[in-house]
Design an enzyme around this catalytic site. Sequence first.
Site, PDB file in Angstrom:
ATOM      1  N   SER A  34       0.766  -1.407  -0.004  1.00  0.00           N
ATOM      2  CA  SER A  34       0.042   0.127  -0.034  1.00  0.00           C
ATOM      3  C   SER A  34       0.739   1.142   0.109  1.00  0.00           C
ATOM      4  O   SER A  34       2.008   1.302   0.610  1.00  0.00           O
ATOM      5  CB  SER A  34      -0.911   0.123   1.184  1.00  0.00           C
ATOM      6  N   ASP A  35       0.306   2.409  -0.551  1.00  0.00           N
ATOM      7  CA  ASP A  35       0.924   3.835  -0.513  1.00  0.00           C
ATOM      8  C   ASP A  35       0.501   3.779   1.280  1.00  0.00           C
ATOM      9  O   ASP A  35      -0.185   3.472   1.835  1.00  0.00           O
ATOM     10  CB  ASP A  35       0.466   4.870  -1.338  1.00  0.00           C
ATOM     11  N   TRP A  36       1.816   4.778   1.623  1.00  0.00           N
ATOM     12  CA  TRP A  36       1.360   4.964   2.994  1.00  0.00           C
ATOM     13  C   TRP A  36       0.227   5.936   3.240  1.00  0.00           C
ATOM     14  O   TRP A  36      -0.053   7.098   2.958  1.00  0.00           O
ATOM     15  CB  TRP A  36       2.548   5.886   3.339  1.00  0.00           C
TER      16      TRP A  36
END
Length: 764
Positions: free
Chosen positions: A251-253
């Site tokens: 996931s992106d942060w």
Amino acid sequence: MKLLYLAALCCLGSTSALAQTDEQVEAILQQMTLNEKIAVIHAQSKFSSAGVPRLGIPTFWTDDGPHGVRPDVLWDEWEQAGCTNDSCVAFPALTCLAASWNTDVARRYGQALGEEARYRGKDMLLGPGVNINRTPLNGRNFEYMGEDPYLAGALCVPYIEGLQSQGVSACVKHFALNNDEENRHTVNVVVGDRALREIYLPAFESAVKQGHTWGVMGAYNLYHNQHNCHNEWLLCSLLKGEWAFDGVLVSDWGGTHDTEEAVRNGLDMEFGSWTDGLTMGATNAYDRYYLAEPYKQMLRDGRYTEQELDEKVRRVLRLFLRTTLREGRPAGSMCSDEHYEVARQVAHEGIVLLRNERGKDTQALLPIDESNLHRMAAQHGRERARVLVVGENAIKMMTVGGGSSSLKVQHEVSPLSGLQERLRDVADVAYERGYVGDVTGDYNGVSTGQDLTDSRRAEQLVADAVRQAADADVVVFVGGLNKSDFQDCEGHDRKDYGLPYGQDSVIVALAATGTPVVVVNISGNAVAMPWADRVGAIVQAWYLGSEAGTAIASVLTGDVNPSGHLPFTWFAELTDVPAHLMQAYPGTWRESEQIIDEQYTEGIYVGYRWADLSKSRRAEVLRAVGSTAKATAAQPLYAFGHGLSYTAFRLSGARAQSNRTSDGTMTFYVTVTNTGSRSGAETVQLYVHDVQSSVPRPEKELKAFAKVHLDAGESREVALSIDRRALSYWDEQAGEWTAEPGRFEAQIGTASDNISARVPFILE
């Protein structure tokens, strides 16, 4: 206990040939408890996830890239940890790498970056970025590889191979359709299947199928009303299904929003979710992640079996075997002479000479080498030439800021200091500010240490620069954008196409003095240049990292012959960009759901694919999508693939191996001759034109290229090969790539608007 893991290795054999086998993954998986399985699929700090200490599996460390290894941050915060040994080499931004059109350089870039990451104990670098330059306002375009999917794919593959050769995983981002930064968490992209397949997905596909990337990062935005970090079609059907991706989807942060969707729809490792990925969370925040305690409770309640969990863990273990558990993993190195040399080479090959006009004496303004400077000085009766450097970007550090790619460097050479050092024996180099932009120099606890404050009024700054320019032999204006908010920076898009801080008026005033002016534009995006025909030379210098000043000075003085070519179309006006002409950016609000629907109305006609169309064909496209915009035939300021040199090249003898093909595989040959007086490099570009297509297609599309270095007078034959995919379009009805039999044409040249040869052929 580590002995359990080692016993599993002994049962399977410990040779490197078995290091990544599915049998080994299963052997480890069978020994893991539920808590251990859950622990490895989510973060335990800002940039790390847990290993399995009982089995001797170490913590897995990620870090931001893609231009250098980001300095270490605190366990729970974005602020710096205060380390004194985490300075790095800053490599040029990926737009510069794309402008190099050099796959060998891309591989060296990735390898050097991987060596730095290994020395710092990192296991995954978050990059490269391959999102398409759809609008020049995108604040993150400087981290990507331009507008063309083939070019981006061709360069990201060797970058990935070089990086992963060091036992460091790439994490290709941001999958997918993350083409602007403003409201990036709430944008739902509405795009046709054909544009999706032909424009926005091919570079990711190349990264997976050819580069064999071990990691892919999901994007913040939505597609089909579903967040892309747990998007069923993108991740399950396409990435892991059709493309057979065997790595991890990260996931992106802060990009995860729902446990059930994350479980079902392909997310493997979750980072940055508490609270929004941007601020400090609460105590035990990591246990509250969507794939942590909430998921574990669902398993206990019987809402899920461990089938989905085990599939995620298998992928994570495979990643561990490729990185933290890899036998014979290189030790890496940091801030070496070799790495600085790579940084310089990327910069040298990526800097683009956009304009270089001849003056009254028919001499081109650049290079400002010794002979040119002596000639200039003699014209004014001086022994030494006077060079005036103007502009804030000549002194401002550019490695700090810009978002997640912000770095802490061992050193950064400014353009001013680079020129002063290079010209100290032949010219007097003076400096004037000209304008004041952003005087700050701090990001997440890293400071440039520069004090850029200036109390002079704007009018006085211009007047002081003009006064010195009138007495100079040549003026080098170093301006452009910077990495502040609403410029080239993560989180926001630019608000305007023009240069900020009143730079246009400074350039116009300098040109009015009659002294020759060279403009060095530092940016990751195109900018409006209403003064382009008033200056003698324009150089696009990108963000060049640690060796910026050295590289710029080398090109301006002719020590290095520029060979970069634009990786995007440089439109004269923002309204020439199809997404803006059709008012397809930035989208419209869905008030009830607080979602922005951004319709990619322009479809496949991005960049040169739009610029190449005649006025009548543009009108047809506009009518077809229901746009009321007026079709124009305005040509771009600088075409895709454009780039000048200090020497000259000629293409001749273009031919095909055969003028017919049944499988679509073709090889074309062309002879490149350096007809000038100095060595240099030229990039031969092959575009395919479908003469008989039954559906609307671009006039031409890039499908092959080769960069060739030649001495003065040297000739070399270059081979350019294509396959059936190069002749295909995405058939939305059939849901597949289709290459229609009939007549095609290979167009060979050195820019999309500079085609030297057309070679017809037939697909049978």
